[in-house]
Design a protein around this motif. Sequence first.
Motif, mmCIF file in Angstrom:
data_model
loop_
_atom_site.group_PDB
_atom_site.id
_atom_site.type_symbol
_atom_site.label_atom_id
_atom_site.label_comp_id
_atom_site.label_asym_id
_atom_site.label_seq_id
_atom_site.Cartn_x
_atom_site.Cartn_y
_atom_site.Cartn_z
ATOM 1 N N TRP A 33 0.814 -1.225 0.000
ATOM 2 C CA TRP A 33 0.000 0.000 0.000
ATOM 3 C C TRP A 33 0.845 1.270 0.000
ATOM 4 C CZ3 TRP A 33 -4.741 0.458 -1.427
ATOM 5 C CH2 TRP A 33 -5.451 1.606 -1.133
ATOM 6 N N ASP A 57 4.186 18.796 -1.906
ATOM 7 C CA ASP A 57 3.411 18.255 -0.803
ATOM 8 C C ASP A 57 1.905 18.208 -1.125
ATOM 9 O OD1 ASP A 57 2.908 17.615 1.839
ATOM 10 O OD2 ASP A 57 2.799 19.698 2.485
ATOM 11 N N LEU A 58 1.385 19.322 -1.631
ATOM 12 C CA LEU A 58 -0.054 19.398 -1.910
ATOM 13 C C LEU A 58 -0.437 18.541 -3.116
ATOM 14 C CD1 LEU A 58 -0.741 23.216 -1.279
ATOM 15 C CD2 LEU A 58 -1.185 21.301 0.255
ATOM 16 N N GLU A 65 -4.723 10.498 -2.860
ATOM 17 C CA GLU A 65 -6.143 10.205 -2.582
ATOM 18 C C GLU A 65 -6.798 9.544 -3.795
ATOM 19 O OE1 GLU A 65 -7.774 10.257 0.167
ATOM 20 O OE2 GLU A 65 -6.245 11.287 1.349
ATOM 21 N N ILE A 141 -14.174 10.731 2.605
ATOM 22 C CA ILE A 141 -13.886 12.176 2.607
ATOM 23 C C ILE A 141 -12.762 12.569 1.637
ATOM 24 C CG2 ILE A 141 -14.759 12.570 4.954
ATOM 25 C CD1 ILE A 141 -11.804 12.681 5.880
ATOM 26 N N ILE A 145 -12.302 16.298 0.223
ATOM 27 C CA ILE A 145 -11.149 17.133 0.596
ATOM 28 C C ILE A 145 -10.567 17.801 -0.651
ATOM 29 C CG2 ILE A 145 -8.727 17.022 1.376
ATOM 30 C CD1 ILE A 145 -9.621 14.963 3.472
ATOM 31 N N GLN A 183 2.171 26.717 -1.994
ATOM 32 C CA GLN A 183 2.175 26.630 -0.514
ATOM 33 C C GLN A 183 2.151 28.023 0.115
ATOM 34 O OE1 GLN A 183 4.967 23.837 0.930
ATOM 35 N NE2 GLN A 183 4.514 24.215 3.061
ATOM 36 N N ILE B 20 5.006 9.121 8.129
ATOM 37 C CA ILE B 20 4.071 9.100 7.003
ATOM 38 C C ILE B 20 2.929 8.144 7.335
ATOM 39 C CG2 ILE B 20 3.879 8.476 4.555
ATOM 40 C CD1 ILE B 20 6.903 9.179 4.361
ATOM 41 N N LYS B 22 -0.229 6.429 6.054
ATOM 42 C CA LYS B 22 -0.920 6.153 4.786
ATOM 43 C C LYS B 22 -1.572 4.775 4.806
ATOM 44 C CE LYS B 22 3.613 4.903 3.184
ATOM 45 N NZ LYS B 22 4.768 5.235 2.408
ATOM 46 N N LEU B 23 -2.137 4.420 5.929
ATOM 47 C CA LEU B 23 -2.812 3.126 6.013
ATOM 48 C C LEU B 23 -4.094 3.167 5.162
ATOM 49 C CD1 LEU B 23 -2.315 2.333 9.828
ATOM 50 C CD2 LEU B 23 -0.963 1.536 7.890
ATOM 51 N N PHE B 57 3.048 13.130 6.240
ATOM 52 C CA PHE B 57 1.945 12.841 5.336
ATOM 53 C C PHE B 57 0.815 12.160 6.086
ATOM 54 C CE2 PHE B 57 -0.439 10.281 2.353
ATOM 55 C CZ PHE B 57 -0.636 11.158 1.318
ATOM 56 N N LEU B 58 -0.411 12.495 5.707
ATOM 57 C CA LEU B 58 -1.591 11.888 6.324
ATOM 58 C C LEU B 58 -2.671 11.760 5.247
ATOM 59 C CD1 LEU B 58 -2.930 11.165 9.172
ATOM 60 C CD2 LEU B 58 -3.863 13.462 9.098
ATOM 61 N N ASN B 59 -3.150 10.548 5.017
ATOM 62 C CA ASN B 59 -4.215 10.398 4.003
ATOM 63 C C ASN B 59 -5.592 10.627 4.647
ATOM 64 O OD1 ASN B 59 -4.576 8.036 5.429
ATOM 65 N ND2 ASN B 59 -4.046 6.672 3.754
ATOM 66 N N SER B 60 -6.643 10.527 3.833
ATOM 67 C CA SER B 60 -7.973 10.860 4.353
ATOM 68 C C SER B 60 -8.423 9.864 5.427
ATOM 69 C CB SER B 60 -8.995 10.926 3.221
ATOM 70 O OG SER B 60 -9.039 9.711 2.515
ATOM 71 N N ILE B 63 -6.969 11.193 8.505
ATOM 72 C CA ILE B 63 -7.710 12.375 8.983
ATOM 73 C C ILE B 63 -8.915 11.911 9.805
ATOM 74 C CG2 ILE B 63 -9.136 14.339 8.215
ATOM 75 C CD1 ILE B 63 -7.039 14.657 5.930
ATOM 76 N N THR B 88 4.389 22.763 6.720
ATOM 77 C CA THR B 88 3.794 21.616 6.038
ATOM 78 C C THR B 88 2.378 22.004 5.604
ATOM 79 O OG1 THR B 88 5.095 20.202 7.494
ATOM 80 C CG2 THR B 88 3.364 19.128 6.249
ATOM 81 N N ALA B 89 2.243 22.219 4.288
ATOM 82 C CA ALA B 89 1.019 22.832 3.752
ATOM 83 C C ALA B 89 -0.266 22.090 4.120
ATOM 84 C CB ALA B 89 1.139 22.937 2.239
ATOM 85 N N TRP B 90 -0.272 20.766 4.014
ATOM 86 C CA TRP B 90 -1.519 20.027 4.237
ATOM 87 C C TRP B 90 -1.970 20.101 5.690
ATOM 88 C CZ3 TRP B 90 -1.527 16.353 7.926
ATOM 89 C CH2 TRP B 90 -0.311 15.767 8.262
ATOM 90 N N SER B 94 -5.821 20.554 6.837
ATOM 91 C CA SER B 94 -6.499 19.440 7.516
ATOM 92 C C SER B 94 -6.961 19.821 8.914
ATOM 93 C CB SER B 94 -5.566 18.237 7.607
ATOM 94 O OG SER B 94 -5.237 17.796 6.323
#
Lengths: 183, 110
Positions: A33, A57-58, A65, A141, A145, A183, B20, B22-23, B57-60, B63, B88-90, B94
């Motif tokens: 994954w 990053d963005l 996603e 979501i 997002i 950013q 990171i 991302k599960l 990093f964090l996926n939805s 979140i 860190t932009a996200w 979030s």
Amino acid sequence: MENTYGNINTSIEKKEKFSFHNELNNVELLNHWERCNDISNNIANEITSFNSHLSNDLISHIINELIENAIKYSNESSKSSHISCTLYKEFLEIKVKNNTNSFFASKFNTYIEDTFQEDLENIFFKYLLQAAESDNKNSGIGLLIIRKDFNAKIGLIIKESVNLRDTFAVEVSIQVDLKDLIQ
Amino acid sequence: MTNNFTIKIDTPSKVIITGILKLPSPLAYEEHFKPILTNLEKSSDPEFTVDITDMDFLNSSGITALARIIIKAKQFDKKLTFIANPETAWQKKSLLNLQKLWSGMEISYS
């Protein structure tokens, strides 16, 4: 059966600066994954090498996603999904195609009809709260997002296959203004 | 599946999450986030802090997992502070979304 949704702009003048296409191995990504994120980072690196003002990053966040959704909801017999990214003067366009089954196609139809009817802020909050308060396997979501945080225009096509049994081709296209990727 | 993140219970009322995340689903985060929720519930401190400064990093799905921390803090009426990285932009996007879940949540930039 073919359903189309969305507000993607097809009539604007497009001055292409960079285009990229990648085939995604569904089985490999399901078993590893973390590679969804590696691929997203690689594509984002390619894009930002053409425009250093954009946030790696963005872009990686958005691509990840879309890839995760395609892999998660692909039917078992489908070996690959596809992603293409095109950088235009004013916006970035990303298209992801995968094959799914009637169960997920139907759920996706309902989700899209639901999320396009209401105010985006309200529907996002509703889905986030629902996901946080329930034991649902998936949050739903990710696409919200992308639409909300990046003001993305979105286009969706769900088309039943004539040749393959219980197979629906899904194409998700998004357009993000480059100013929303700085950013 | 290899994990590229760490969850450190720094004090009974502070947790540091790095790396990171991302599960593939909110369910996959459950086992990893369980100690956070347990500490939040059991700590006698009226405040709880989650430091995500070094979360890259964090996926939805992640979140959603953070949203479950907020819901738990709200349930126990604990002031919840997220320490974030302004570069860190996200993270900003979030956390502003998550803040709508509860007014008792604050964001502090490191």
